[in-house]
Design a protein around this motif. Structure first.
Motif, PDB file in Angstrom:
ATOM      1  N   SER A 166      38.347  55.336  -8.210  1.00  0.00           N
ATOM      2  CA  SER A 166      38.189  54.837  -9.571  1.00  0.00           C
ATOM      3  C   SER A 166      39.505  54.895 -10.358  1.00  0.00           C
ATOM      4  O   SER A 166      40.576  54.956  -9.785  1.00  0.00           O
ATOM      5  N   ASN A 167      39.395  54.888 -11.674  1.00  0.00           N
ATOM      6  CA  ASN A 167      40.602  54.765 -12.479  1.00  0.00           C
ATOM      7  C   ASN A 167      40.360  55.288 -13.891  1.00  0.00           C
ATOM      8  O   ASN A 167      39.427  56.052 -14.109  1.00  0.00           O
ATOM      9  N   ASP A 168      41.197  54.851 -14.827  1.00  0.00           N
ATOM     10  CA  ASP A 168      41.100  55.336 -16.203  1.00  0.00           C
ATOM     11  C   ASP A 168      39.723  55.126 -16.828  1.00  0.00           C
ATOM     12  O   ASP A 168      39.384  55.773 -17.807  1.00  0.00           O
ATOM     13  N   GLU A 169      38.985  54.205 -16.245  1.00  0.00           N
ATOM     14  CA  GLU A 169      37.675  53.893 -16.807  1.00  0.00           C
ATOM     15  C   GLU A 169      36.769  55.122 -16.905  1.00  0.00           C
ATOM     16  O   GLU A 169      35.930  55.206 -17.784  1.00  0.00           O
ATOM     17  N   ILE A 170      36.952  56.056 -15.975  1.00  0.00           N
ATOM     18  CA  ILE A 170      36.074  57.243 -15.983  1.00  0.00           C
ATOM     19  C   ILE A 170      36.283  57.995 -17.293  1.00  0.00           C
ATOM     20  O   ILE A 170      35.335  58.373 -17.966  1.00  0.00           O
ATOM     21  N   PHE A 171      37.547  58.209 -17.644  1.00  0.00           N
ATOM     22  CA  PHE A 171      37.802  58.969 -18.865  1.00  0.00           C
ATOM     23  C   PHE A 171      37.359  58.186 -20.103  1.00  0.00           C
ATOM     24  O   PHE A 171      36.782  58.748 -21.028  1.00  0.00           O
ATOM     25  N   THR A 173      34.976  56.077 -20.301  1.00  0.00           N
ATOM     26  CA  THR A 173      33.510  56.141 -20.402  1.00  0.00           C
ATOM     27  C   THR A 173      33.071  57.510 -20.918  1.00  0.00           C
ATOM     28  O   THR A 173      32.204  57.610 -21.789  1.00  0.00           O
ATOM     29  N   LEU A 174      33.692  58.556 -20.394  1.00  0.00           N
ATOM     30  CA  LEU A 174      33.333  59.904 -20.835  1.00  0.00           C
ATOM     31  C   LEU A 174      33.631  60.064 -22.330  1.00  0.00           C
ATOM     32  O   LEU A 174      32.814  60.565 -23.096  1.00  0.00           O
ATOM     33  N   TYR A 175      34.800  59.589 -22.726  1.00  0.00           N
ATOM     34  CA  TYR A 175      35.212  59.711 -24.132  1.00  0.00           C
ATOM     35  C   TYR A 175      34.228  58.984 -25.050  1.00  0.00           C
ATOM     36  O   TYR A 175      33.765  59.528 -26.046  1.00  0.00           O
ATOM     37  N   SER A 177      31.206  58.262 -24.437  1.00  0.00           N
ATOM     38  CA  SER A 177      29.873  58.870 -24.405  1.00  0.00           C
ATOM     39  C   SER A 177      29.784  60.078 -25.338  1.00  0.00           C
ATOM     40  O   SER A 177      28.713  60.425 -25.806  1.00  0.00           O
ATOM     41  N   GLN A 178      30.919  60.709 -25.617  1.00  0.00           N
ATOM     42  CA  GLN A 178      30.889  61.926 -26.426  1.00  0.00           C
ATOM     43  C   GLN A 178      30.955  61.660 -27.927  1.00  0.00           C
ATOM     44  O   GLN A 178      30.821  62.572 -28.737  1.00  0.00           O
ATOM     45  N   GLU A 208      41.629  56.991 -27.439  1.00  0.00           N
ATOM     46  CA  GLU A 208      41.482  57.625 -28.757  1.00  0.00           C
ATOM     47  C   GLU A 208      41.958  56.690 -29.859  1.00  0.00           C
ATOM     48  O   GLU A 208      41.357  56.604 -30.921  1.00  0.00           O
TER      49      GLU A 208
END
Ligand code: SF4
Lengths: 223, 441
Positions: A166-171, A173-175, A177-178, A208
């Motif tokens: 995967s790639n930056d997308e994980i972060f 998505t996590l960001y 979601s929070q 951000e």
């Protein structure tokens, strides 16, 4: 201030809220980009009580300089975004005006002791490297070249191959979601990530920034 | 089959109201290497924690915080999972690998693993533990892990969770049995929450006493070498049987969380009483408060949200109890008739009441306990002032107090130096009324 034991003012030393010791100053001031040897001599010849007393102009000046140094190193630890390849080379880009590359490299080295860490400093255009033994060096080559060269000589590590996905997308998505919309507090956010931090390489395209950007997307006007 | 990204999106959103502010672990100072000095271990903890990102509300976002699964046999009225139609779970391997990728990007500092209760607390915890075991022993991650104890968890699983984590939390949600049954009727306050909190304390104390005794007996010179040998020994018996040898366990302690304003009549006083008890009785490290937000699809969707201001006042009062060691009855004096904290900084309210009956504080003569009652003087600056008193240094001008970290603007009305005070209290309350009461959250 009444001080019966000495004509100096040791109260600031004992009860100081701020300031650095002479030893700390001598050790760290050379890291500052505006450092010069005259300043160091001045520090050496100034009594500690004065260096600790932020009322004195010299103390104010060096205190500010040291704070700038440590703040830059801390921000780099916080906001440098890195990548790892299957040859256990961890790499990223930093923007360091002061000489704190060793502190930042060491931070990553402690986290990834089996990796070679390469950080390219946009300011000096040098790439800092720290190997598994903790030995550091800086060379005048681009990050891409350095990583390629180092990786060529290294074996593929199944461990690092395993976490290559995967790639930056994980972060991102996590960001997302929070985020709690109801609690949005831009003033607080700006104090936690001051504007200048968005100039750091890892944050320039950071999720951000997009999230707190004042510019509305066109579709938002139609909601 | 939902993708990992889809799981992060949904399970992350389901966990966003769970609070975990700190990633600090005392392990970093005393025991830098969790399982010995070997180079194979990855990750580190920082004693002050490191925040790699912040959400738009300014909250630190440094942990990989998602539910492990949002399938839940409970039906707590305030809970996000009630309104979430899509039910998903991570597999342990998927969870561990996703985290390691994020860690390699330097965007997270550690893990906060929490979950809905699928089938039973033990069943779900087994899966969560498997993910943590993979992190620790397959991916060799020795950084920060916060583990959520699910309601009704068995003691043997809790013990294993303790052995693998830096911090464990048991959510209280409400302050009493009655308030909890109002918002989460299937949960048993005494058994599911208090008993588990007591276990955590007991397990920790027992372990630490044993470790201290052993350390004293052996008088070892080389901590790391010793640890390394022990680990090799333990490894032969399988990793499940050991934890990081001889380090105090649960370095970041146990924490809890309350949903503020979900139960109809729960007051700040009820919450303060409960956290004060927890600090004393179960060694709670700290309490978190989450202002209730009504969520679509939940039974409390129509209920009014709790003001963030209330959450903020509770944090301030908690700080007074935990760090300043105020007595609970000190805070009782400032409550409103309804039993809630008044608008404005509790410390200022308390000082107003207190200094009506007591004389102003002279920093050259007063005690530590008196000093910390003054707004603008915290425990550190109070200690510095006492230190100076012991050295016979005298403050002659109020500005000198700034050099020991006193916020003079706030402290000034409550201080006198050489018998003189700067401004009368009366005057202060009139002129600073706006400052006190219009303070931003
Ligand atoms: S136990 Fe209650 S709060 Fe926790 S996930 Fe289940 S329904 Fe939600």
């Amino acid at each position: 201030m009444n001080n019966r034991n000495s004509c100096k003012d040791p109260m600031e030393v004992l009860g100081r809220s701020k300031g650095y010791s002479q030893k700390e100053l001598i050790k760290n001031l050379p890291r500052h980009y505006k450092y010069n040897s005259n300043l160091l001599n001045q520090i050496k010849n100034t009594p500690e009580v004065i260096l600790r007393n932020l009322g004195s102009p010299i103390a104010k000046k060096v205190d500010k300089m040291l704070k700038e140094i440590f703040a830059e190193a801390y921000r780099a630890k916080q906001f440098t975004r890195t990548e790892i390849n299957n040859k256990s080379v961890l790499f990223g880009v930093v923007l360091l005006k002061h000489k704190v590359m060793d502190l930042v490299l060491d931070y990553f080295h402690k986290r990834w002791p089996q990796c070679i860490i390469c950080l390219y400093n946009e300011h000096t255009q040098l790439t800092g490297i720290i190997n598994e033994k903790g030995i550091t060096q800086e060379i005048k080559q681009s990050l891409k070249e350095v990583v390629k060269k180092i990786s060529r000589k290294r074996q593929i590590s199944p461990y690092f191959e395993d976490i290559q996905f995967s790639n930056d997308e994980i972060f991102e998505t996590l960001y997302q979601s929070q985020n709690i919309k109801e609690r949005k507090n831009t003033r607080y956010f700006n104090s936690m990530i001051p504007k200048h931090c968005f100039k750091l390489p890892g944050m320039r395209k950071g999720v951000e920034k997009r999230f707190t950007s004042k510019n509305k997307k066109i579709e938002e006007y139609f909601k | 089959m939902p993708s990992t990204l889809e799981k992060i999106r949904i399970l992350g959103a389901n966990s966003k109201y769970d609070i975990c502010a700190s990633t600090a672990s005392s392990r970093s100072n005393k025991y830098p290497k969790l399982f010995g000095a070997s180079k194979k271990w990855i990750g580190a903890t920082a004693s002050a924690g490191i925040c790699h990102s912040y959400t738009p509300d300014g909250r630190c976002m440094s942990l990989f915080k998602t539910l492990f699964t949002n399938k839940c046999i409970y039906s707590c009225k305030y809970c996000f999972t009630q309104g979430c139609k899509q039910k998903l779970s991570f597999t342990p391997e998927e969870y561990a690998r996703t985290f390691m990728k994020l860690y390699s990007m330097n965007v997270v500092e550690g893990v906060f693993i929490t979950s809905g209760v699928c089938r039973s607390a033990d069943d779900t915890t087994e899966d969560m533990l498997e993910a943590v075991r993979l992190l620790r022993f397959k991916y060799n991650f020795q950084g920060y892990i916060h583990f959520k104890c699910l309601p009704g968890l068995s003691q043997h699983l809790l013990k294993e969770a303790i052995s693998l984590s830096d911090r464990i939390s048991v959510n209280s949600e409400a302050s009493t049995t009655d308030f909890l049954s109002e918002i989460a009727e299937q949960k048993d306050y005494k058994n599911d929450i208090i008993t588990r909190q007591r276990w955590l304390k007991a397990i920790r104390i027992k372990h630490n006493e044993e470790v201290l005794k052993k350390m004293k007996d052996q008088k070892r010179d080389n901590e790391l070498e010793y640890q390394e040998k022990k680990i090799i020994e333990h490894r032969k018996n399988g990793y499940k049987k050991f934890r990081w040898d001889d380090a105090p366990i649960l370095n970041s302690g146990q924490t809890t969380q309350f949903v503020v304003g979900a139960a109809e009549e729960e007051t700040d006083w009820d919450l303060l009483k409960r956290i004060d008890w927890q600090y004393k009785a179960v060694d709670m490290r700290r309490a978190y408060f989450s202002a209730f937000i009504p969520l679509e699809g939940t039974p409390l969707a129509k209920k009014k949200a709790a003001p963030l201001e209330r959450e903020h006042r509770l944090y301030q009062s908690d700080w007074l109890l935990r760090i300043y060691h105020y007595k609970l009855k000190d805070l009782k004096d400032i409550l409103t008739d309804e039993g809630n904290l008044p608008f404005g900084d509790p410390k200022v309210h308390f000082a107003r009441e207190y200094f009506k009956e007591h004389s102003l504080v002279d920093p050259n003569e007063t005690t530590y306990q008196e000093l910390i009652r003054v707004p603008g003087i915290g425990p550190i600056s109070a200690k510095r002032i006492i230190n100076l008193q012991n050295q016979n240094y005298k403050f002659t001008r109020r500005e000198q107090l700034k050099s020991v970290g006193v916020v003079l603007k706030r402290a000034d009305p409550f201080l006198k130096i050489n018998g003189k005070n700067q401004t009368t209290l009366q005057k202060f309350f009139i002129t600073n009324e706006n400052n006190i009461f219009q303070e931003s959250v």
